[in-house]
Design a protein around this motif. Structure first.
Motif, mmCIF file in Angstrom:
data_model
loop_
_atom_site.group_PDB
_atom_site.id
_atom_site.type_symbol
_atom_site.label_atom_id
_atom_site.label_comp_id
_atom_site.label_asym_id
_atom_site.label_seq_id
_atom_site.Cartn_x
_atom_site.Cartn_y
_atom_site.Cartn_z
ATOM 1 N N MET A 1 7.630 -54.818 98.459
ATOM 2 C CA MET A 1 6.186 -54.937 98.401
ATOM 3 C C MET A 1 5.755 -56.351 98.760
ATOM 4 N N LEU A 2 6.482 -57.331 98.232
ATOM 5 C CA LEU A 2 6.147 -58.724 98.514
ATOM 6 C C LEU A 2 6.313 -59.027 99.994
ATOM 7 N N GLN A 3 7.347 -58.500 100.602
ATOM 8 C CA GLN A 3 7.580 -58.745 102.020
ATOM 9 C C GLN A 3 6.521 -58.083 102.876
ATOM 10 N N VAL A 4 6.055 -56.929 102.479
ATOM 11 C CA VAL A 4 4.991 -56.259 103.219
ATOM 12 C C VAL A 4 3.699 -57.056 103.107
ATOM 13 N N LEU A 5 3.421 -57.601 101.932
ATOM 14 C CA LEU A 5 2.228 -58.425 101.770
ATOM 15 C C LEU A 5 2.296 -59.676 102.632
ATOM 16 N N PHE A 6 3.473 -60.284 102.680
ATOM 17 C CA PHE A 6 3.615 -61.484 103.504
ATOM 18 C C PHE A 6 3.398 -61.182 104.970
ATOM 19 N N SER A 7 3.894 -60.060 105.429
ATOM 20 C CA SER A 7 3.817 -59.765 106.853
ATOM 21 C C SER A 7 2.563 -59.002 107.244
ATOM 22 N N SER A 8 1.719 -58.609 106.278
ATOM 23 C CA SER A 8 0.542 -57.826 106.616
ATOM 24 C C SER A 8 -0.682 -58.682 106.919
ATOM 25 N N HIS B 1 0.529 -63.634 113.958
ATOM 26 C CA HIS B 1 1.149 -63.144 115.189
ATOM 27 C C HIS B 1 2.387 -62.332 114.843
ATOM 28 N N VAL B 2 2.780 -61.443 115.743
ATOM 29 C CA VAL B 2 3.896 -60.531 115.483
ATOM 30 C C VAL B 2 5.194 -61.305 115.279
ATOM 31 N N ILE B 3 5.420 -62.348 116.052
ATOM 32 C CA ILE B 3 6.652 -63.135 115.918
ATOM 33 C C ILE B 3 6.676 -63.833 114.560
ATOM 34 N N PHE B 4 5.544 -64.391 114.156
ATOM 35 C CA PHE B 4 5.478 -65.067 112.868
ATOM 36 C C PHE B 4 5.645 -64.072 111.722
ATOM 37 N N GLN B 5 5.121 -62.850 111.868
ATOM 38 C CA GLN B 5 5.287 -61.827 110.844
ATOM 39 C C GLN B 5 6.762 -61.492 110.633
ATOM 40 N N SER B 6 7.502 -61.376 111.724
ATOM 41 C CA SER B 6 8.919 -61.052 111.587
ATOM 42 C C SER B 6 9.693 -62.213 110.972
ATOM 43 N N GLU B 7 9.300 -63.441 111.276
ATOM 44 C CA GLU B 7 9.955 -64.599 110.670
ATOM 45 C C GLU B 7 9.683 -64.652 109.168
ATOM 46 N N VAL B 8 8.451 -64.391 108.775
ATOM 47 C CA VAL B 8 8.095 -64.406 107.358
ATOM 48 C C VAL B 8 8.842 -63.305 106.622
ATOM 49 N N PHE B 9 8.910 -62.126 107.217
ATOM 50 C CA PHE B 9 9.641 -61.026 106.603
ATOM 51 C C PHE B 9 11.117 -61.384 106.457
ATOM 52 N N ALA B 10 11.699 -61.986 107.480
ATOM 53 C CA ALA B 10 13.117 -62.350 107.429
ATOM 54 C C ALA B 10 13.380 -63.397 106.352
ATOM 55 N N VAL B 11 12.503 -64.375 106.231
ATOM 56 C CA VAL B 11 12.680 -65.408 105.209
ATOM 57 C C VAL B 11 12.555 -64.805 103.817
ATOM 58 N N PHE C 1 13.020 -61.667 102.912
ATOM 59 C CA PHE C 1 14.160 -60.776 102.680
ATOM 60 C C PHE C 1 15.415 -61.580 102.360
ATOM 61 N N ALA C 2 15.678 -62.618 103.127
ATOM 62 C CA ALA C 2 16.871 -63.441 102.901
ATOM 63 C C ALA C 2 16.794 -64.158 101.561
ATOM 64 N N LEU C 3 15.620 -64.647 101.210
ATOM 65 C CA LEU C 3 15.453 -65.345 99.940
ATOM 66 C C LEU C 3 15.729 -64.416 98.761
ATOM 67 N N LEU C 4 15.180 -63.234 98.791
ATOM 68 C CA LEU C 4 15.373 -62.306 97.679
ATOM 69 C C LEU C 4 16.800 -61.749 97.640
ATOM 70 N N ALA C 5 17.398 -61.506 98.797
ATOM 71 C CA ALA C 5 18.777 -61.001 98.822
ATOM 72 C C ALA C 5 19.753 -62.066 98.323
ATOM 73 N N ALA C 6 19.611 -63.276 98.835
ATOM 74 C CA ALA C 6 20.491 -64.359 98.388
ATOM 75 C C ALA C 6 20.257 -64.666 96.911
ATOM 76 N N GLY C 7 19.007 -64.622 96.489
ATOM 77 C CA GLY C 7 18.697 -64.861 95.082
ATOM 78 C C GLY C 7 19.341 -63.843 94.173
ATOM 79 N N ALA C 8 19.319 -62.576 94.565
ATOM 80 C CA ALA C 8 19.935 -61.533 93.748
ATOM 81 C C ALA C 8 21.436 -61.742 93.622
ATOM 82 N N ILE C 9 22.065 -62.096 94.717
ATOM 83 C CA ILE C 9 23.511 -62.322 94.695
ATOM 84 C C ILE C 9 23.858 -63.541 93.842
#
Length: 127
Positions: free
Chosen positions: A1-8, A12-22, A24-32
């Motif tokens: 949900m947070l990633q969708v809010l960031f990218s919504s 620009h489309v390129i910036f949206q994908s970068e924000v989503f990637a950051v 996603f990576a932050l939450l995945a690495a944080g969980a691990i």
């Protein structure tokens, strides 16, 4: 949900994908890292506790991101994120305190707080 809010946002489309990637990576690495931290502190964490830290305890920050999407004022964003950060940290305390030795609660909570702070900075930075 947070990633969708960031990218919504109207980005620009390129910036949206970068924000989503950051995000996603932050939450995945944080969980691990959080799971490994509890295990290395001699605690026990089950899968549902890890999901609770990422789902239930991040929910106040998601609400803060929703409010910050509607307001453009930086001061309001900082106040909303600060309240959401305190709420998320307060919500994470029971999960972490039940997973580790009582003398090591601070060591277990510190990385959780740092992850929530980094998510808060993402919420404030994205406009």
């Amino acid at each position: 949900m947070l990633q969708v809010l960031f990218s919504s946002n109207n980005l620009h489309v390129i910036f949206q994908s970068e924000v989503f990637a950051v995000a996603f990576a932050l939450l995945a690495a944080g969980a691990i890292i959080l799971t490994l931290n509890v295990l290395l502190l001699g605690g026990h964490i089950i899968f549902f506790q890890s999901l609770s830290l990422l789902g239930y305890c991040l929910f106040p920050l998601v609400i803060g991101a929703l409010v910050c999407m509607l307001k453009d004022n930086v001061i309001i964003k900082v106040i909303v994120v600060s309240v959401a950060l305190a709420w998320s940290s307060w919500a994470a305390y029971p999960f972490m305190s039940s997973a580790v030795n009582p003398r090591r609660k601070a060591l277990a909570l510190y990385p959780v707080f740092l992850m929530y702070v980094s998510v808060g900075f993402l919420i404030i930075a994205i406009d």
